[in-house]
Design a protein around this motif. Sequence first.
Motif, PDB file in Angstrom:
ATOM      1  N   LEU A   1      12.094   4.193  -0.711  1.00 36.02           N
ATOM      2  CA  LEU A   1      12.364   5.619  -0.559  1.00 36.02           C
ATOM      3  C   LEU A   1      12.246   6.075   0.891  1.00 36.02           C
ATOM      4  CD1 LEU A   1      10.398   6.930  -3.659  1.00 36.02           C
ATOM      5  CD2 LEU A   1      12.836   6.485  -3.496  1.00 36.02           C
ATOM      6  N   GLY A   2      11.997   5.131   1.792  1.00 38.08           N
ATOM      7  CA  GLY A   2      11.965   5.460   3.216  1.00 38.08           C
ATOM      8  C   GLY A   2      10.745   6.261   3.646  1.00 38.08           C
ATOM      9  N   GLN A   3       9.674   6.313   2.801  1.00 38.54           N
ATOM     10  CA  GLN A   3       8.458   7.032   3.202  1.00 38.54           C
ATOM     11  C   GLN A   3       7.507   6.061   3.892  1.00 38.54           C
ATOM     12  OE1 GLN A   3       6.775   9.147  -0.050  1.00 38.54           O
ATOM     13  NE2 GLN A   3       8.680  10.223  -0.531  1.00 38.54           N
ATOM     14  N   PHE A   4       7.831   5.745   5.145  1.00 39.44           N
ATOM     15  CA  PHE A   4       7.100   4.701   5.848  1.00 39.44           C
ATOM     16  C   PHE A   4       5.615   5.040   6.004  1.00 39.44           C
ATOM     17  CE2 PHE A   4      11.513   4.378   7.494  1.00 39.44           C
ATOM     18  CZ  PHE A   4      11.806   3.172   6.898  1.00 39.44           C
ATOM     19  N   SER A   5       5.332   6.301   6.314  1.00 37.00           N
ATOM     20  CA  SER A   5       3.943   6.684   6.560  1.00 37.00           C
ATOM     21  C   SER A   5       3.098   6.533   5.307  1.00 37.00           C
ATOM     22  CB  SER A   5       3.877   8.137   7.034  1.00 37.00           C
ATOM     23  OG  SER A   5       4.471   8.225   8.298  1.00 37.00           O
ATOM     24  N   TYR A   6       3.628   7.008   4.193  1.00 41.25           N
ATOM     25  CA  TYR A   6       2.908   6.931   2.924  1.00 41.25           C
ATOM     26  C   TYR A   6       2.683   5.468   2.534  1.00 41.25           C
ATOM     27  CZ  TYR A   6       1.612   8.342  -1.823  1.00 41.25           C
ATOM     28  OH  TYR A   6       0.963   8.545  -2.997  1.00 41.25           O
ATOM     29  N   GLY A   7       3.729   4.667   2.676  1.00 41.12           N
ATOM     30  CA  GLY A   7       3.626   3.246   2.362  1.00 41.12           C
ATOM     31  C   GLY A   7       2.564   2.558   3.206  1.00 41.12           C
ATOM     32  N   THR A   8       2.503   2.938   4.483  1.00 39.44           N
ATOM     33  CA  THR A   8       1.508   2.345   5.370  1.00 39.44           C
ATOM     34  C   THR A   8       0.098   2.732   4.936  1.00 39.44           C
ATOM     35  OG1 THR A   8       3.119   2.541   7.134  1.00 39.44           O
ATOM     36  CG2 THR A   8       0.868   2.056   7.785  1.00 39.44           C
ATOM     37  N   ALA A   9      -0.063   3.990   4.523  1.00 34.64           N
ATOM     38  CA  ALA A   9      -1.373   4.446   4.064  1.00 34.64           C
ATOM     39  C   ALA A   9      -1.838   3.596   2.878  1.00 34.64           C
ATOM     40  CB  ALA A   9      -1.317   5.917   3.671  1.00 34.64           C
ATOM     41  N   ILE A  10      -0.929   3.275   1.974  1.00 33.71           N
ATOM     42  CA  ILE A  10      -1.275   2.413   0.833  1.00 33.71           C
ATOM     43  C   ILE A  10      -1.730   1.051   1.335  1.00 33.71           C
ATOM     44  CG2 ILE A  10      -0.439   1.334  -1.285  1.00 33.71           C
ATOM     45  CD1 ILE A  10       1.766   3.520  -1.322  1.00 33.71           C
ATOM     46  N   GLY A  11      -0.979   0.521   2.308  1.00 33.96           N
ATOM     47  CA  GLY A  11      -1.315  -0.787   2.864  1.00 33.96           C
ATOM     48  C   GLY A  11      -2.701  -0.791   3.491  1.00 33.96           C
ATOM     49  N   ILE A  12      -3.023   0.293   4.203  1.00 31.10           N
ATOM     50  CA  ILE A  12      -4.329   0.375   4.857  1.00 31.10           C
ATOM     51  C   ILE A  12      -5.441   0.392   3.809  1.00 31.10           C
ATOM     52  CG2 ILE A  12      -5.845   1.850   6.251  1.00 31.10           C
ATOM     53  CD1 ILE A  12      -3.419   2.642   7.861  1.00 31.10           C
ATOM     54  N   PHE A  13      -5.236   1.196   2.777  1.00 23.25           N
ATOM     55  CA  PHE A  13      -6.217   1.251   1.699  1.00 23.25           C
ATOM     56  C   PHE A  13      -6.469  -0.150   1.146  1.00 23.25           C
ATOM     57  CE2 PHE A  13      -7.163   1.420  -2.837  1.00 23.25           C
ATOM     58  CZ  PHE A  13      -8.301   2.204  -2.828  1.00 23.25           C
ATOM     59  N   ASN A  14      -5.371  -0.860   0.915  1.00 21.56           N
ATOM     60  CA  ASN A  14      -5.427  -2.224   0.393  1.00 21.56           C
ATOM     61  C   ASN A  14      -6.286  -3.125   1.286  1.00 21.56           C
ATOM     62  OD1 ASN A  14      -4.750  -4.135  -1.435  1.00 21.56           O
ATOM     63  ND2 ASN A  14      -2.554  -3.873  -1.220  1.00 21.56           N
ATOM     64  N   SER A  15      -6.028  -3.066   2.599  1.00 22.77           N
ATOM     65  CA  SER A  15      -6.753  -3.933   3.543  1.00 22.77           C
ATOM     66  C   SER A  15      -8.230  -3.590   3.583  1.00 22.77           C
ATOM     67  CB  SER A  15      -6.191  -3.787   4.949  1.00 22.77           C
ATOM     68  OG  SER A  15      -4.841  -4.096   4.957  1.00 22.77           O
ATOM     69  N   VAL A  16      -8.522  -2.286   3.595  1.00 19.36           N
ATOM     70  CA  VAL A  16      -9.912  -1.860   3.705  1.00 19.36           C
ATOM     71  C   VAL A  16     -10.709  -2.360   2.495  1.00 19.36           C
ATOM     72  CG1 VAL A  16     -11.447   0.149   3.664  1.00 19.36           C
ATOM     73  CG2 VAL A  16      -9.464   0.118   5.180  1.00 19.36           C
ATOM     74  N   VAL A  17     -10.117  -2.230   1.313  1.00 24.95           N
ATOM     75  CA  VAL A  17     -10.807  -2.700   0.112  1.00 24.95           C
ATOM     76  C   VAL A  17     -10.999  -4.216   0.167  1.00 24.95           C
ATOM     77  CG1 VAL A  17     -10.700  -2.877  -2.389  1.00 24.95           C
ATOM     78  CG2 VAL A  17     -10.006  -0.776  -1.271  1.00 24.95           C
ATOM     79  N   SER A  18      -9.960  -4.947   0.607  1.00 30.01           N
ATOM     80  CA  SER A  18     -10.065  -6.410   0.691  1.00 30.01           C
ATOM     81  C   SER A  18     -11.205  -6.828   1.592  1.00 30.01           C
ATOM     82  CB  SER A  18      -8.788  -7.028   1.261  1.00 30.01           C
ATOM     83  OG  SER A  18      -7.721  -6.765   0.448  1.00 30.01           O
ATOM     84  N   ILE A  19     -11.259  -6.215   2.773  1.00 28.87           N
ATOM     85  CA  ILE A  19     -12.257  -6.617   3.752  1.00 28.87           C
ATOM     86  C   ILE A  19     -13.652  -6.258   3.249  1.00 28.87           C
ATOM     87  CG2 ILE A  19     -13.122  -6.159   6.072  1.00 28.87           C
ATOM     88  CD1 ILE A  19     -10.163  -5.933   6.921  1.00 28.87           C
ATOM     89  N   THR A  20     -13.777  -5.083   2.633  1.00 28.69           N
ATOM     90  CA  THR A  20     -15.068  -4.686   2.076  1.00 28.69           C
ATOM     91  C   THR A  20     -15.526  -5.711   1.047  1.00 28.69           C
ATOM     92  OG1 THR A  20     -14.254  -2.442   2.265  1.00 28.69           O
ATOM     93  CG2 THR A  20     -16.333  -2.739   1.114  1.00 28.69           C
ATOM     94  N   LEU A  21     -14.624  -6.092   0.144  1.00 33.92           N
ATOM     95  CA  LEU A  21     -14.974  -7.055  -0.892  1.00 33.92           C
ATOM     96  C   LEU A  21     -15.388  -8.391  -0.278  1.00 33.92           C
ATOM     97  CD1 LEU A  21     -12.273  -6.394  -3.607  1.00 33.92           C
ATOM     98  CD2 LEU A  21     -14.727  -6.109  -3.852  1.00 33.92           C
TER      99      LEU A  21
END
Lengths: 323, 304
Positions: free
Chosen positions: A286-306
């Motif tokens: 859908l071309g919402q690059f910023s929103y998609g990136t925010a999801i990616g960041i959330f993903n990384s933060v949770v991974s690293i925390t775990l």
Amino acid sequence: METVKEKAITKMNLQKKKDKKNGFWKIFLSQKTLYMMSLPFVAWVFVFNYLPVWGWTMAFQNFRPGRSFFEQEWVGLDHFIALFTDERFFMALRNTLAMSFLGLIVGFTIPILFAVLLNEVRHSLFKRTVQTITYLPHFVSWVVVAGIVTKMLSIDGGIVNDLLMKFSFIDKPFQFMAQGTWFWGIVTVSDIWKEMGWNAIIFLAAIAGLDPQLYEAAKVDGAGRLRRIWHVTLPGIRPTILVVLILNIGHLVSIGFEKQMLLGNSLVVDYSEVLDLYALNYGIGLGQFSYGTAIGIFNSVVSITLLFLANGIFKRYSNQSVM
Amino acid sequence: MASKRAMIKLTKKDRMFDILNYSFLTIIMIVTLYPFLNVLVISLNDSTDTIRGGIYIWPREFTLNNYLEIMKYDNLVTGFVNSVLRTVIGTVLGVFAQAMIAFTLSRADFQGRKFISTFLVLTMYFSGGLIPGYMLIRDLGMMNSFWVYILPGLVSAFNIIIIRSFMDGLPFSLQESAKMDGANDFTIFYRIILPLCKPVLATIALFVAVGQWNSWFDTYLYNSLNENLTTLQYELMKILDNTSMGGNVNANQMRPNAEQQANMVSPESIKMAITMVTVIPIMLVYPFVQRFFIQGMTLGAVKQ
């Protein structure tokens, strides 16, 4: 071998200390071939692995392609707030966690069990045949596996339905691929089918490294096969088990999206959409690059925390650390 | 160990265990192999006859027509060629580059060693993620180009670690004597180290090659609008996935074109023939490299 290597290293270190007086650039020049052999790739890694991290800034902007960094509109945490108020996000998070925990439990224990059983096989030809065959699916793409799984579970001519009907467990073919609630299980089982043999290699290697005398001693003490497995094999490979467990926990959230994308369909989307797919659909689809990136960041933060959490727990119970 | 164990007389319980264990492992083998066998026999069966169903372990009406048929699909032929190209080029360049970096990192006297190895290892723990990666490739102008298959995945920290730990086991005196004969570091790497690393390089080459051959997502993401750059796995995905993509409709990329429409009605046997074409190359190569990668994995296990 080890001592020879160590000697060489100490020698090198002495040499280095001597050279230190001559300064960085002098050594640089004398090692220019080594630098020429590695620096281009450092630059390369910088471009392909480090530059995308800079792209995280997109999550805090209303990113528009074609504008320079300074012309972007900054919106702070707006995208994250939008993310945490979206129902689909929680659905994707639930699916991600459900499938990764299932994958962790099953995909972690079964290879151990398999390796232990395989180790009890004495005919080396049989053993090798089992190994060769069970490694095979690992080398096949998820595209092929998804195709095969769909075929095996299909309502016309799928072997699973045909067998179930033959033994009268069901009256008419069951639509496996159309049941949302079955999707997690199908993904987990497919994953086991594909990776069980491969994931067992590391445990087989660990078992092979155990001292045969331990088995002899256990046998003398009157331990049967199962008791030997329980008291010798499993404790013996415990360090390996723990390391693999920690590494798996570190990858809990980043389970990828290949299987879900290839096995999923519109009927089961409520159960198949994982965080990465959600990011892909919104971000690129859908071309919402910023929103998609925010999801990616959330993903990384949770991974690293775990990962840190798991590593911390691991450190507490043993003196080793994987990081 | 094995012979010692066999000398001791087996008890009844032991025999029971063996019977159960062997049966269990045999079932596992069947469950693993059967799907491949089924795909193979369906691909060898007449495609109209297949619709009647009931083909399990033997083709009912044997034919090679399905394989001849798929050779007429232009996209599949292009896809096959591109897949072979990316596998060969990607593997040769990738293994060479990774071995070269590993060599510099295995040199204890190299002063850039620590920095470069930290720089590489860090990439194993984080990444920019899907969208920033996509934007980067776009900004670099690598959309719709063959190089998107080769360049982004060229250097893998994990592979470098494996190669390096193998190199660490080689005697350093070899390099010293070569140096005395006047060889420079690159010559030492190319003439002495590379040939000695054959086992580990074969392992890594297999990993890289399989990764290249099996990859479809980069085609989907970057090259799906360019028919000349399509890959075999991507074409197979399009053909097999006629229904399942519904939930993940990608506005830009999943526009069904005339050919995709045609694919949607491909008979079962044709689909299975295409599946076989993507699987056979791996089945042919991997048993030969198997002993190498078991060594490689074992090494990895020890080093962990």
